[in-house]
Design a protein around this motif. Sequence first.
Motif, short mmCIF file in Angstrom:
data_model
loop_
_atom_site.label_atom_id
_atom_site.label_comp_id
_atom_site.label_asym_id
_atom_site.label_seq_id
_atom_site.Cartn_x
_atom_site.Cartn_y
_atom_site.Cartn_z
N UNK A 157 17.63 4.70 -12.04
CA UNK A 157 16.80 5.46 -12.99
C UNK A 157 15.80 6.35 -12.25
N UNK A 158 15.38 5.88 -11.06
CA UNK A 158 14.42 6.64 -10.26
C UNK A 158 15.08 7.70 -9.38
N UNK A 159 16.39 7.87 -9.50
CA UNK A 159 17.08 8.95 -8.79
C UNK A 159 17.97 8.52 -7.65
N UNK A 160 18.10 7.20 -7.42
CA UNK A 160 18.95 6.76 -6.31
C UNK A 160 20.43 6.92 -6.67
N UNK A 161 21.20 7.41 -5.69
CA UNK A 161 22.65 7.55 -5.88
C UNK A 161 23.41 6.57 -5.02
N UNK A 162 22.72 5.97 -4.06
CA UNK A 162 23.40 5.09 -3.10
C UNK A 162 22.43 4.02 -2.64
N UNK A 163 22.89 2.77 -2.56
CA UNK A 163 22.06 1.67 -2.05
C UNK A 163 22.64 1.21 -0.72
N UNK A 164 21.77 0.88 0.22
CA UNK A 164 22.22 0.44 1.53
C UNK A 164 21.36 -0.74 1.99
N UNK A 165 21.95 -1.63 2.77
CA UNK A 165 21.20 -2.77 3.31
C UNK A 165 21.87 -3.28 4.56
N UNK A 166 21.12 -4.08 5.32
CA UNK A 166 21.66 -4.74 6.51
C UNK A 166 21.59 -6.24 6.31
N UNK A 167 22.59 -6.95 6.79
CA UNK A 167 22.61 -8.40 6.64
C UNK A 167 23.17 -9.02 7.92
N UNK A 168 22.62 -10.18 8.28
CA UNK A 168 23.15 -10.90 9.45
C UNK A 168 24.63 -11.22 9.21
N UNK A 169 25.41 -11.03 10.26
CA UNK A 169 26.86 -11.25 10.16
C UNK A 169 27.17 -12.65 9.61
N UNK A 222 17.60 10.28 -2.62
CA UNK A 222 18.58 9.62 -3.49
C UNK A 222 19.11 8.32 -2.87
N UNK A 223 18.40 7.81 -1.84
CA UNK A 223 18.86 6.57 -1.21
C UNK A 223 17.91 5.41 -1.46
N UNK A 224 18.50 4.31 -1.89
CA UNK A 224 17.76 3.05 -2.03
C UNK A 224 18.10 2.19 -0.82
N UNK A 225 17.03 1.73 -0.15
CA UNK A 225 17.25 0.87 1.03
C UNK A 225 16.65 -0.49 0.72
N UNK A 226 17.49 -1.52 0.65
CA UNK A 226 17.00 -2.87 0.32
C UNK A 226 16.61 -3.55 1.64
N UNK A 281 16.83 -4.33 -10.02
CA UNK A 281 16.23 -3.28 -9.18
C UNK A 281 17.23 -2.17 -8.85
N UNK A 282 18.53 -2.51 -8.79
CA UNK A 282 19.54 -1.46 -8.60
C UNK A 282 19.49 -0.48 -9.77
N UNK A 285 0.82 -1.22 0.00
CA UNK A 285 0.00 0.00 0.00
C UNK A 285 0.85 1.26 0.00
N UNK A 286 2.10 1.13 0.38
CA UNK A 286 2.99 2.29 0.51
C UNK A 286 3.62 2.61 -0.85
N UNK A 287 2.77 3.06 -1.76
CA UNK A 287 3.21 3.20 -3.15
C UNK A 287 4.21 4.31 -3.35
N UNK A 288 4.23 5.28 -2.44
CA UNK A 288 5.15 6.41 -2.61
C UNK A 288 6.60 6.01 -2.46
N UNK A 289 6.86 5.12 -1.54
CA UNK A 289 8.24 4.83 -1.15
C UNK A 289 8.65 3.39 -1.44
N UNK A 290 7.71 2.45 -1.21
CA UNK A 290 8.08 1.05 -1.20
C UNK A 290 7.92 0.40 -2.57
N UNK A 291 8.91 -0.44 -2.89
CA UNK A 291 8.91 -1.17 -4.16
C UNK A 291 9.03 -2.66 -3.86
#
Length: 156
Positions: free
Chosen positions: A105-117, A73-77, A99-100, A44-50
């Motif tokens: 193309x949608x304006x992201x300059x940086x992608x960030x994510x968190x992952x279990x060690x 300009x930030x993509x958060x996976x 998706x990167x 439902x969060x069409x503005x931000x979520x993909x």
Amino acid sequence: MPDSGGLEFELRRMQPSDLPEVLSIERQSFSHPWIESTFQGEMQNRGISHPIVAVSGPGGRLIGYVLYWLVGDEMQINNVAVHPEWRRRGVAERMLRAVLEDAKDGGAAFAVLEVRESNTAARTLYEKKLGFGFLAVREGYYSHPDEAAIVLGLPL
Ligand SMILES: CC(C)(COP(=O)(O)OP(=O)(O)OC[C@H]1O[C@@H](n2cnc3c(N)ncnc32)[C@H](O)[C@@H]1OP(=O)(O)O)[C@@H](O)C(=O)NCCC(=O)NCCS
């Protein structure tokens, strides 16, 4: 989509009818899986979520998904999973590369994510295949079991 692993698939936005398959993959993939209402909120969060699914074959079998936020300009996976039967065939790598590119193309300059060690599969994919680099450690970030998160980033 070009097929490097003998498996062709298409990417499209997640829809409510995908939820049974998404939840099944989610529960097989994580010790602390997201619940149905979380995915519903994201759809439902069409503005931000993909929330994006990979579907394969004539019946459109759902084989994986990736969910990211695009904020400024930030993509958060925030979530990536592939059905256990379809792993190690390049699905996650191809989904993420696609998706990167879309986020860029949608304006992201940086992608960030968190992952279990300890998540060697995901860390190898992000760090060795896709070129993500270390940003930070967040101690005690995950529960069930308790574990640190490694924060990774990639300039786009
Ligand atoms: C992590 C995950 C999404 C990878 O999906 P996948 O479609 O199997 O990954 P790919 O086939 O695209 O793998 C690409 C590369 O990642 C690395 N990789 C993937 N799985 C791996 C594993 N089990 N062990 C070591 N490296 C692995 C390899 O470098 C692989 O390339 P190669 O097959 O040429 O060696 C999948 O294992 C999964 O759904 N895991 C559970 C959920 C999860 O941990 N999500 C990530 C949360 S941050």
